[in-house]
Design a protein around this motif. Structure first.
Motif, PDB file in Angstrom:
ATOM      1  N   HIS A 142       0.642  -1.199   0.136  1.00 54.85           N
ATOM      2  CA  HIS A 142       0.049   0.106  -0.006  1.00 54.85           C
ATOM      3  C   HIS A 142       0.886   1.426   0.043  1.00 54.85           C
ATOM      4  O   HIS A 142       0.534   2.320  -0.702  1.00 54.85           O
ATOM      5  CB  HIS A 142      -0.893  -0.025   1.336  1.00 54.85           C
ATOM      6  N   GLU A 143       2.041   1.335   0.976  1.00 56.28           N
ATOM      7  CA  GLU A 143       2.804   2.327   0.951  1.00 56.28           C
ATOM      8  C   GLU A 143       3.661   2.400  -0.456  1.00 56.28           C
ATOM      9  O   GLU A 143       3.752   3.916  -0.861  1.00 56.28           O
ATOM     10  CB  GLU A 143       3.693   2.398   1.826  1.00 56.28           C
ATOM     11  N   LEU A 144       3.867   1.358  -1.161  1.00 57.04           N
ATOM     12  CA  LEU A 144       4.839   1.470  -2.374  1.00 57.04           C
ATOM     13  C   LEU A 144       3.842   2.122  -3.437  1.00 57.04           C
ATOM     14  O   LEU A 144       4.223   2.928  -4.243  1.00 57.04           O
ATOM     15  CB  LEU A 144       5.204   0.107  -2.584  1.00 57.04           C
ATOM     16  N   GLU A 145       2.353   1.977  -3.316  1.00 53.24           N
ATOM     17  CA  GLU A 145       1.414   2.149  -4.201  1.00 53.24           C
ATOM     18  C   GLU A 145       1.392   3.758  -4.091  1.00 53.24           C
ATOM     19  O   GLU A 145       1.221   4.419  -5.180  1.00 53.24           O
ATOM     20  CB  GLU A 145       0.200   1.617  -4.379  1.00 53.24           C
ATOM     21  N   LYS A 146       1.351   3.952  -3.063  1.00 53.47           N
ATOM     22  CA  LYS A 146       0.852   5.481  -2.663  1.00 53.47           C
ATOM     23  C   LYS A 146       2.417   6.299  -3.174  1.00 53.47           C
ATOM     24  O   LYS A 146       2.019   7.577  -3.582  1.00 53.47           O
ATOM     25  CB  LYS A 146       0.923   5.804  -1.164  1.00 53.47           C
ATOM     26  N   GLY A 147       3.370   5.829  -3.252  1.00 50.79           N
ATOM     27  CA  GLY A 147       4.630   6.472  -3.601  1.00 50.79           C
ATOM     28  C   GLY A 147       5.008   6.267  -4.862  1.00 50.79           C
ATOM     29  O   GLY A 147       5.840   6.826  -5.507  1.00 50.79           O
ATOM     30  N   ARG A 148       4.065   5.858  -5.758  1.00 50.00           N
ATOM     31  CA  ARG A 148       4.074   5.563  -7.199  1.00 50.00           C
ATOM     32  C   ARG A 148       5.145   4.896  -7.557  1.00 50.00           C
ATOM     33  O   ARG A 148       5.855   5.210  -8.660  1.00 50.00           O
ATOM     34  CB  ARG A 148       4.075   6.870  -7.920  1.00 50.00           C
ATOM     35  N   LEU A 149       5.641   3.665  -7.092  1.00 47.32           N
ATOM     36  CA  LEU A 149       6.971   2.964  -7.382  1.00 47.32           C
ATOM     37  C   LEU A 149       6.843   2.541  -8.757  1.00 47.32           C
ATOM     38  O   LEU A 149       7.811   2.622  -9.560  1.00 47.32           O
ATOM     39  CB  LEU A 149       6.937   1.875  -6.160  1.00 47.32           C
ATOM     40  N   ARG A 150       5.492   1.780  -9.102  1.00 52.10           N
ATOM     41  CA  ARG A 150       5.778   1.364 -10.225  1.00 52.10           C
ATOM     42  C   ARG A 150       5.737   2.417 -11.347  1.00 52.10           C
ATOM     43  O   ARG A 150       6.327   2.229 -12.589  1.00 52.10           O
ATOM     44  CB  ARG A 150       4.525   0.596 -10.735  1.00 52.10           C
ATOM     45  N   SER A 151       4.990   3.303 -11.197  1.00 53.40           N
ATOM     46  CA  SER A 151       4.927   4.606 -12.193  1.00 53.40           C
ATOM     47  C   SER A 151       6.185   5.164 -12.295  1.00 53.40           C
ATOM     48  O   SER A 151       6.751   5.538 -13.472  1.00 53.40           O
ATOM     49  CB  SER A 151       3.924   5.451 -11.940  1.00 53.40           C
ATOM     50  N   THR A 152       6.879   5.639 -11.261  1.00 51.65           N
ATOM     51  CA  THR A 152       8.424   6.190 -11.190  1.00 51.65           C
ATOM     52  C   THR A 152       9.336   5.223 -11.920  1.00 51.65           C
ATOM     53  O   THR A 152      10.199   5.652 -12.648  1.00 51.65           O
ATOM     54  CB  THR A 152       8.686   6.263  -9.788  1.00 51.65           C
ATOM     55  N   LEU A 153       9.276   3.793 -11.763  1.00 59.05           N
ATOM     56  CA  LEU A 153      10.371   2.886 -12.478  1.00 59.05           C
ATOM     57  C   LEU A 153      10.176   3.169 -13.925  1.00 59.05           C
ATOM     58  O   LEU A 153      10.890   3.118 -14.994  1.00 59.05           O
ATOM     59  CB  LEU A 153      10.272   1.641 -11.918  1.00 59.05           C
ATOM     60  N   MET A 154       8.655   3.071 -14.443  1.00 64.96           N
ATOM     61  CA  MET A 154       8.413   3.253 -15.951  1.00 64.96           C
ATOM     62  C   MET A 154       8.766   4.440 -16.298  1.00 64.96           C
ATOM     63  O   MET A 154       9.532   4.508 -17.558  1.00 64.96           O
ATOM     64  CB  MET A 154       6.787   2.895 -15.952  1.00 64.96           C
ATOM     65  N   ASP A 155       8.556   5.642 -15.491  1.00 65.66           N
ATOM     66  CA  ASP A 155       9.128   6.695 -15.990  1.00 65.66           C
ATOM     67  C   ASP A 155      10.723   6.998 -16.080  1.00 65.66           C
ATOM     68  O   ASP A 155      11.125   7.387 -17.060  1.00 65.66           O
ATOM     69  CB  ASP A 155       8.877   7.802 -15.045  1.00 65.66           C
ATOM     70  N   ALA A 156      11.541   6.233 -15.121  1.00 64.08           N
ATOM     71  CA  ALA A 156      13.027   6.042 -15.321  1.00 64.08           C
ATOM     72  C   ALA A 156      13.035   5.397 -16.494  1.00 64.08           C
ATOM     73  O   ALA A 156      14.169   5.993 -17.196  1.00 64.08           O
ATOM     74  CB  ALA A 156      13.468   5.215 -14.151  1.00 64.08           C
ATOM     75  N   LEU A 157      12.605   4.363 -16.934  1.00 60.55           N
ATOM     76  CA  LEU A 157      13.136   3.536 -18.331  1.00 60.55           C
ATOM     77  C   LEU A 157      12.684   4.657 -19.457  1.00 60.55           C
ATOM     78  O   LEU A 157      13.524   4.723 -20.353  1.00 60.55           O
ATOM     79  CB  LEU A 157      12.204   2.420 -18.412  1.00 60.55           C
ATOM     80  N   ASP A 158      11.602   5.404 -19.406  1.00 58.50           N
ATOM     81  CA  ASP A 158      11.328   6.141 -20.475  1.00 58.50           C
ATOM     82  C   ASP A 158      12.499   7.399 -20.395  1.00 58.50           C
ATOM     83  O   ASP A 158      12.976   7.584 -21.756  1.00 58.50           O
ATOM     84  CB  ASP A 158      10.022   6.877 -20.251  1.00 58.50           C
ATOM     85  N   ALA A 159      12.871   7.698 -19.347  1.00 59.73           N
ATOM     86  CA  ALA A 159      13.932   8.938 -19.407  1.00 59.73           C
ATOM     87  C   ALA A 159      15.278   8.128 -19.837  1.00 59.73           C
ATOM     88  O   ALA A 159      15.914   9.121 -20.589  1.00 59.73           O
ATOM     89  CB  ALA A 159      14.241   9.442 -17.858  1.00 59.73           C
ATOM     90  N   ALA A 160      15.679   7.097 -19.567  1.00 51.06           N
ATOM     91  CA  ALA A 160      16.856   6.672 -20.002  1.00 51.06           C
ATOM     92  C   ALA A 160      16.930   6.102 -21.453  1.00 51.06           C
ATOM     93  O   ALA A 160      17.864   6.211 -22.078  1.00 51.06           O
ATOM     94  CB  ALA A 160      17.010   5.122 -19.152  1.00 51.06           C
ATOM     95  N   ALA A 161      15.579   5.540 -22.022  1.00 50.68           N
ATOM     96  CA  ALA A 161      15.818   5.410 -23.336  1.00 50.68           C
ATOM     97  C   ALA A 161      15.805   6.655 -24.078  1.00 50.68           C
ATOM     98  O   ALA A 161      16.255   6.739 -25.122  1.00 50.68           O
ATOM     99  CB  ALA A 161      14.261   4.627 -23.531  1.00 50.68           C
ATOM    100  N   LYS A 162      15.089   7.842 -23.585  1.00 52.40           N
ATOM    101  CA  LYS A 162      15.037   9.062 -24.406  1.00 52.40           C
ATOM    102  C   LYS A 162      16.570   9.445 -24.500  1.00 52.40           C
ATOM    103  O   LYS A 162      16.909  10.029 -25.371  1.00 52.40           O
ATOM    104  CB  LYS A 162      14.323   9.772 -23.754  1.00 52.40           C
ATOM    105  N   ARG A 163      17.445   9.443 -23.413  1.00 46.92           N
ATOM    106  CA  ARG A 163      18.533   9.996 -23.135  1.00 46.92           C
ATOM    107  C   ARG A 163      19.373   9.225 -23.927  1.00 46.92           C
ATOM    108  O   ARG A 163      20.414   9.774 -24.815  1.00 46.92           O
ATOM    109  CB  ARG A 163      19.140   9.836 -21.827  1.00 46.92           C
ATOM    110  N   ALA A 164      19.133   7.957 -24.202  1.00 46.12           N
ATOM    111  CA  ALA A 164      20.185   6.969 -25.355  1.00 46.12           C
ATOM    112  C   ALA A 164      20.102   7.535 -26.696  1.00 46.12           C
ATOM    113  O   ALA A 164      21.007   7.757 -27.263  1.00 46.12           O
ATOM    114  CB  ALA A 164      19.746   5.565 -25.131  1.00 46.12           C
ATOM    115  N   GLY A 165      18.857   8.015 -27.026  1.00 44.68           N
ATOM    116  CA  GLY A 165      18.975   8.567 -28.319  1.00 44.68           C
ATOM    117  C   GLY A 165      19.546   9.833 -28.505  1.00 44.68           C
ATOM    118  O   GLY A 165      19.650  10.225 -29.660  1.00 44.68           O
ATOM    119  N   GLU A 166      19.905  10.523 -27.551  1.00 41.55           N
ATOM    120  CA  GLU A 166      20.447  11.630 -27.519  1.00 41.55           C
ATOM    121  C   GLU A 166      22.075  11.676 -27.322  1.00 41.55           C
ATOM    122  O   GLU A 166      22.598  12.868 -27.926  1.00 41.55           O
ATOM    123  CB  GLU A 166      19.795  12.749 -26.310  1.00 41.55           C
ATOM    124  N   LEU A 167      22.470  10.406 -27.092  1.00 43.30           N
ATOM    125  CA  LEU A 167      23.954  10.439 -26.764  1.00 43.30           C
ATOM    126  C   LEU A 167      24.685   9.987 -27.945  1.00 43.30           C
ATOM    127  O   LEU A 167      25.912  10.360 -28.025  1.00 43.30           O
ATOM    128  CB  LEU A 167      24.069   9.276 -25.780  1.00 43.30           C
TER     129      LEU A 167
END
Length: 282
Positions: free
Chosen positions: A253-278
């Motif tokens: 319940h606490e992890l869901e309140k902290g948006r753990l899943r959404s945060t990890l998905m956003d982290a992957l999106d950010a890493a993939a986007k950055r790869a295209g910029e490098l």
């Protein structure tokens, strides 16, 4: 050729001797595919070369010497300096000695077409693109590859041999390389952060740091093996340790309140986007 092959006879070069180059090479050495005496490394940083020299590899600051001596050359510099690194190689290599080599790029955001274009002056150069990760060091790597237009079946089998001995290695379309790089390449850093956070939580509860870190890491390892070895869906495995009204659901319940899943998905999106910029700037 297979992962059970006898010792590889080729000479292996690394243009760039940082962490991923070390992970790849040490994985091969640990599995007895090669010895450090077969390895040639170039780097502009003498402190980087000291490690390789201590292991028994040939070291140099001149990229062309690696191209002259090695049969298989890993391009392992930062993506934004690959054009400069190859330009230096072209200034110093011996054309008849550097011909017909296999170049393996581990550069984020740098396409096969870009590498092949940069290497067009190296006669007969063949290119493979691989996206590995540092757990190769402990035999638990996750790598994907795709062949360039001139790569041979032997080149493909060689790449599979090199990376399968230290984990899993799969062929993917080049369009997925950045996505897999975000998941498998950057993913270990995200998991280290999670392990560190779990360890901190254990310390807060009174567990000594060394024990807390060991238990946190082993918990992640055990959960991962449950997924891989049982083949069962992660949701089902989660439910098996989530009793109604119990401790686990309170934590989830606490992890869901902290948006753990959404945060990890956003982290992957950010890493993939950055790869295209490098990659190399046009």
């Amino acid at each position: 050729m297979s992962v059970n092959s006898v010792k590889l006879h080729q000479k292996f070069g690394f243009i760039g001797g940082g962490n991923i180059a070390r992970a790849i090479c040490e994985g091969m050495v640990r599995k007895k595919l090669i010895s450090f005496s077969q390895v040639y490394v170039s780097s502009a940083t003498h402190t980087t070369l000291e490690y390789w020299k201590d292991q028994g590899a040939f070291t140099t600051t001149i990229n062309g010497k690696v191209a002259d001596e090695a049969d298989v050359i890993f391009l392992a510099v930062k993506p934004h300096i690959i054009a400069e690194a190859i330009a230096q190689l072209l200034q110093t290599f011996t054309p008849d000695r550097a011909a017909n080599k296999l170049f393996i790029s581990v550069l984020a955001g740098t396409t096969l077409a870009a590498i092949e274009n940069i290497l067009q002056e190296v006669h007969g150069a063949r290119v493979m693109r691989v996206m590995p990760n540092t757990p190769l060091l402990v035999g638990e790597g996750c790598s994907v590859y795709c062949p360039g237009q001139h790569a041979t079946e032997y080149d493909i089998n060689l790449v599979k041999t090199i990376f399968q001995v230290s984990g899993v290695c799969e062929l993917v379309p080049e369009s997925l390389i950045s996505s897999v790089g975000a998941l498998a390449g950057s993913g270990p850093a995200f998991i280290y952060l999670i392990i560190e956070a779990l360890s901190d939580g254990g310390v807060k509860l009174g567990i000594p740091r060394k024990t807390s870190t060991m238990f946190a890491a082993q918990t992640v390892l055990g959960a991962a093996k449950m997924v891989l070895e049982t083949g069962r869906h992660t949701g089902i495995l989660k439910e098996e340790v989530t009793s109604p009204g119990g401790t686990t659901i309170a934590g989830i319940h606490e992890l869901e309140k902290g948006r753990l899943r959404s945060t990890l998905m956003d982290a992957l999106d950010a890493a993939a986007k950055r790869a295209g910029e490098l990659g190399p700037k046009k």
